[in-house]
Design an enzyme around this catalytic site. Structure first.
Site, mmCIF file in Angstrom:
data_model
loop_
_atom_site.group_PDB
_atom_site.id
_atom_site.type_symbol
_atom_site.label_atom_id
_atom_site.label_comp_id
_atom_site.label_asym_id
_atom_site.label_seq_id
_atom_site.Cartn_x
_atom_site.Cartn_y
_atom_site.Cartn_z
ATOM 1 C CB THR A 1 97.607 166.628 51.642
ATOM 2 O OG1 THR A 1 96.870 165.869 50.631
ATOM 3 C CG2 THR A 1 96.452 167.038 52.716
ATOM 4 C CG HIS B 1 103.637 168.749 67.775
ATOM 5 N ND1 HIS B 1 103.518 168.977 68.996
ATOM 6 C CD2 HIS B 1 101.953 169.320 67.637
ATOM 7 C CE1 HIS B 1 102.609 170.360 69.331
ATOM 8 N NE2 HIS B 1 102.132 170.380 68.455
#
Length: 175
Positions: free
Chosen positions: A154, A101
């Site tokens: 990550t 997002h």
């Protein structure tokens, strides 16, 4: 004609084949072959002996390439752009994100900002991804790597390394 075949395969996969039993069950009755046949028309590239497991969700399959003897695990969720190399094993519940997002503008609610551009995820050959691993956008998993169950990737994972944890950190190498 190609669009029509693709649309029919999409409807058959998500309406029926996705719900067939896990491939290794004795009562699967060709579920693996059925899903593979449909996915050949949905994925951008689909190698030999690919296994798309029960419940796998890969959207339209655009920009997803899967190499020989690899696949998507049980209840896996993945989006493109995604390249999966040859001989990649994937546990159940793996999630591969290729976008997030948007949230940069604090004057606009995050919900109204849409998504950031997609970032390519690359999983090289001979990788083992454990159950419930999360891979974040833009990551590269090196050849021969092992990702422990439950890890959150990550950062890029070097070749021949074993990583685990949240965020995923090196545990040791396979060399």
């Amino acid at each position: 004609m190609h669009r029509l075949i693709r649309a029919i395969c999409y409807l058959l996969y998500y309406g029926w084949a996705r719900h067939l039993p896990i491939s290794c069950r004795p009562y699967a009755f060709g579920a693996k072959r059925i899903r593979r046949a449909l996915c050949r028309h949905l994925l951008s590239e689909c190698g030999r002996n690919v296994n798309i497991e029960h419940g796998a969700d890969f959207g339209t399959g655009n920009l997803i390439r899967i190499g020989d003897n690899s696949g998507l695990g049980v209840d896996c969720v993945a989006g493109g752009p995604l390249d999966i190399g040859r001989n990649v094993m994937m546990g159940a519940g793996v999630i591969i994100f290729t976008r997030n997002h948007a949230f940069e503008d604090t004057d606009i609610p995050m919900q109204a900002q849409g998504y950031s551009p997609a970032q390519h995820v690359i999983i090289e050959d001979d990788v083992w991804i454990g159950a419930r691993v999360i891979i974040l956008p833009g990551r590269r998993i090196g050849r021969g790597a092992v990702i422990a169950a439950g890890a959150v990737v990550t950062r890029d994972v070097p070749a021949m390394s074993i990583v685990g944890g949240n965020p995923a950190k090196p545990i040791r190498t396979r060399l």
